[in-house]
Design a protein around this motif. Structure first.
Motif, PDB file in Angstrom:
ATOM      1  N   TYR A  33       0.700  -1.346  -0.150  1.00 60.16           N
ATOM      2  CA  TYR A  33      -0.152  -0.312  -0.079  1.00 60.16           C
ATOM      3  C   TYR A  33       0.989   0.905  -0.338  1.00 60.16           C
ATOM      4  N   PHE A  34       2.095   1.095   0.544  1.00 63.10           N
ATOM      5  CA  PHE A  34       3.170   2.175   0.282  1.00 63.10           C
ATOM      6  C   PHE A  34       3.792   2.398  -0.716  1.00 63.10           C
ATOM      7  N   ALA A  35       3.588   1.695  -1.270  1.00 66.37           N
ATOM      8  CA  ALA A  35       4.140   2.139  -2.711  1.00 66.37           C
ATOM      9  C   ALA A  35       2.827   2.503  -3.948  1.00 66.37           C
ATOM     10  N   TYR A  36       1.867   2.114  -3.360  1.00 72.70           N
ATOM     11  CA  TYR A  36       0.464   3.340  -4.137  1.00 72.70           C
ATOM     12  C   TYR A  36       0.136   3.988  -3.202  1.00 72.70           C
ATOM     13  N   ALA A  37       0.742   4.314  -2.489  1.00 75.40           N
ATOM     14  CA  ALA A  37       0.291   5.499  -1.953  1.00 75.40           C
ATOM     15  C   ALA A  37       1.366   6.911  -2.050  1.00 75.40           C
ATOM     16  N   MET A  38       3.140   5.930  -2.890  1.00 76.57           N
ATOM     17  CA  MET A  38       4.138   7.034  -3.874  1.00 76.57           C
ATOM     18  C   MET A  38       3.457   7.003  -4.800  1.00 76.57           C
ATOM     19  N   PHE A  39       2.958   6.086  -6.040  1.00 77.77           N
ATOM     20  CA  PHE A  39       2.343   6.673  -7.388  1.00 77.77           C
ATOM     21  C   PHE A  39       1.282   7.977  -6.765  1.00 77.77           C
ATOM     22  N   ALA A  40       0.177   7.894  -5.838  1.00 73.77           N
ATOM     23  CA  ALA A  40      -0.431   8.092  -5.985  1.00 73.77           C
ATOM     24  C   ALA A  40      -0.662   9.979  -5.093  1.00 73.77           C
ATOM     25  N   ALA A  41       0.750  10.443  -4.393  1.00 74.69           N
ATOM     26  CA  ALA A  41       1.692  11.163  -3.911  1.00 74.69           C
ATOM     27  C   ALA A  41       2.121  11.624  -5.845  1.00 74.69           C
ATOM     28  N   SER A  42       2.727  11.106  -7.048  1.00 71.26           N
ATOM     29  CA  SER A  42       2.824  11.568  -7.962  1.00 71.26           C
ATOM     30  C   SER A  42       1.804  12.327  -8.738  1.00 71.26           C
ATOM     31  N   LEU A  43       0.799  11.807  -8.862  1.00 71.43           N
ATOM     32  CA  LEU A  43      -0.458  12.300  -9.738  1.00 71.43           C
ATOM     33  C   LEU A  43      -1.037  13.267  -8.712  1.00 71.43           C
ATOM     34  N   ALA A  93      11.437   5.999 -16.101  1.00 76.82           N
ATOM     35  CA  ALA A  93      10.316   6.836 -16.091  1.00 76.82           C
ATOM     36  C   ALA A  93      10.587   8.314 -16.232  1.00 76.82           C
ATOM     37  N   GLY A  94      11.596   8.936 -15.455  1.00 82.04           N
ATOM     38  CA  GLY A  94      12.210  10.388 -15.413  1.00 82.04           C
ATOM     39  C   GLY A  94      11.673  10.566 -16.872  1.00 82.04           C
ATOM     40  N   LYS A 209       6.224  23.858 -16.460  1.00 86.56           N
ATOM     41  CA  LYS A 209       5.120  21.975 -17.180  1.00 86.56           C
ATOM     42  C   LYS A 209       5.922  20.947 -17.147  1.00 86.56           C
ATOM     43  N   VAL A 210       7.089  20.509 -18.366  1.00 88.11           N
ATOM     44  CA  VAL A 210       7.735  19.938 -18.207  1.00 88.11           C
ATOM     45  C   VAL A 210       8.405  18.957 -16.682  1.00 88.11           C
ATOM     46  N   ILE A 211       9.280  20.730 -16.249  1.00 88.30           N
ATOM     47  CA  ILE A 211       9.945  19.970 -14.970  1.00 88.30           C
ATOM     48  C   ILE A 211       8.593  20.072 -14.179  1.00 88.30           C
ATOM     49  N   ALA A 212       8.211  19.862 -13.695  1.00 87.94           N
ATOM     50  CA  ALA A 212       6.820  19.563 -12.523  1.00 87.94           C
ATOM     51  C   ALA A 212       6.695  17.941 -13.235  1.00 87.94           C
ATOM     52  N   PHE A 213       6.306  17.782 -14.975  1.00 88.76           N
ATOM     53  CA  PHE A 213       6.087  16.750 -15.489  1.00 88.76           C
ATOM     54  C   PHE A 213       6.839  15.257 -15.300  1.00 88.76           C
ATOM     55  N   THR A 214       8.229  15.799 -15.073  1.00 91.36           N
ATOM     56  CA  THR A 214       9.737  14.788 -15.469  1.00 91.36           C
ATOM     57  C   THR A 214       9.770  14.643 -14.375  1.00 91.36           C
ATOM     58  N   LEU A 215       9.296  16.030 -12.623  1.00 91.94           N
ATOM     59  CA  LEU A 215       9.613  15.421 -11.476  1.00 91.94           C
ATOM     60  C   LEU A 215       8.708  13.917 -10.804  1.00 91.94           C
ATOM     61  N   LEU A 222      10.041   5.396  -9.241  1.00 99.18           N
ATOM     62  CA  LEU A 222      10.042   4.726  -8.150  1.00 99.18           C
ATOM     63  C   LEU A 222       9.617   3.655  -6.977  1.00 99.18           C
ATOM     64  N   ALA A 223       8.023   4.231  -7.751  1.00101.93           N
ATOM     65  CA  ALA A 223       6.862   2.965  -6.834  1.00101.93           C
ATOM     66  C   ALA A 223       6.887   2.450  -7.118  1.00101.93           C
TER      67      ALA A 223
END
Length: 316
Positions: A33-43, A93-94, A209-215, A222-223
């Motif tokens: 679930y923590f991996a999923y949470a990291m994924f959710a934080a990225s979105l 991914a980046g 926006k490109v930089i933010a999307f890359t981050l 990573l997630a």
């Protein structure tokens, strides 16, 4: 006043103490679930803070999962080390997010629904590529992905795995919060609120926006890498529309305006699914969809976003 930092510390302390109340098998579930949470934080970062709704965000999660798999399975000239797999996942991914973001914003500068539709189509494209790639295992995917290795030791036991994933999630959330509170983060918020005004003031909004999307893509990668190291199996479903829709629901239910709320939303939905999917069976997706619609209509800030906002106001 209960500050945002105090809320984050309290949430972290609660999860640190949680293993005392849970059996080993539940700790293993929470690590995933923590991996999923990291994924959710990225979105939540790219959607809530920057205003870019990526409907195919699982592309970067899946790329990270596949990159981790091919490296640790020895399918590349690189040593099959977990650390190299994590680095490869983040960079792959980046890089994909950077190239796609440059295409999205560098030319036509896609916005709103047009941006969402294009990212949604990309999820289908990447899923078909994974299905038709024999090197990636095709529809069967890549199996027997090795677990995480720290200082030469595989992390199998539930308790060390739980705390390792919790530490990774806390580090990612702290990094995203630092970025959001920095001058760069303020510029991103300005782009979200009024891109034309930000551009008029002399800021290169497309580059921002490109930089933010890359981050965001790097965090999602990573997630995905941390997820597949636990799950042991990388499949095309990790890169397609289904998971993209899932993370959208997690973030909407949790709260897209707060990355901690989004992370808690992912954990809560996955926990509810594990508890209710057996009794609801095929009706669980329907229930999740109804929760999503009610959240959008009644709680625009999300369930946990609304709770955190009210707690902060009540303590003021």
């Amino acid at each position: 006043m209960l500050s945002e930092r105090s809320i984050h510390v309290s949430a972290l302390a609660a999860f640190v103490a949680l293993p005392a109340l849970l059996p080993g098998w539940a700790l293993t579930d929470f690590a995933i679930y923590f991996a999923y949470a990291m994924f959710a934080a990225s979105l939540a970062f790219v959607w809530g803070h920057v205003g870019l709704l990526s409907l195919g965000h699982a592309v970067y999660f899946g790329l990270g999962a596949y990159a981790m798999s091919v490296v640790t399975l020895g399918m590349t000239p690189l040593p099959a080390w977990s650390l190299l797999g994590l680095v490869a996942a983040i960079l792959t991914a980046g890089l994909a997010a950077y190239l796609l973001g440059s295409f999205f914003f560098g030319g036509r500068n896609l916005r709103g629904a047009f941006f969402g539709i294009v990212t949604l189509a990309l999820a289908f494209v990447f899923e078909r590529i994974a299905i038709n790639s024999s090197w990636l295992g095709g529809l069967n995917g890549l199996m027997n992905v090795p677990p995480l290795t720290v200082m030469g030791h595989d992390i199998y036991d539930p308790l060390p795995l739980y705390y390792t994933m919790l530490a990774a999630l806390a580090a990612v959330l702290a990094l995203l919060l630092f970025i959001m509170r920095s001058r760069f983060g303020l510029l991103l918020a300005g782009v979200r609120e009024n891109e034309l005004r930000a551009a008029t003031l002399g800021h290169h909004t497309r580059r921002l926006k490109v930089i933010a999307f890359t981050l965001s893509g790097m965090v999602a990668g990573l997630a995905g890498a941390l997820f597949v190291a636990q799950f042991g199996f990388a499949s095309p479903s990790l890169i397609g529309f289904s998971l993209s829709a899932d993370v959208l629901i997690w973030v909407a239910l949790g709260g897209r305006g707060n990355i901690l709320a989004a992370a808690l939303g992912a954990i809560a939905v996955r926990l509810l699914e594990s508890q209710l999917s057996g009794s609801l069976g095929q009706f669980w997706p329907l229930a999740a969809g109804l929760f999503f619609m009610l959240s959008v209509l009644l709680l625009p800030r999300g369930l946990f976003g609304e709770i955190l906002a009210r707690v902060t106001r009540a303590r003021a």
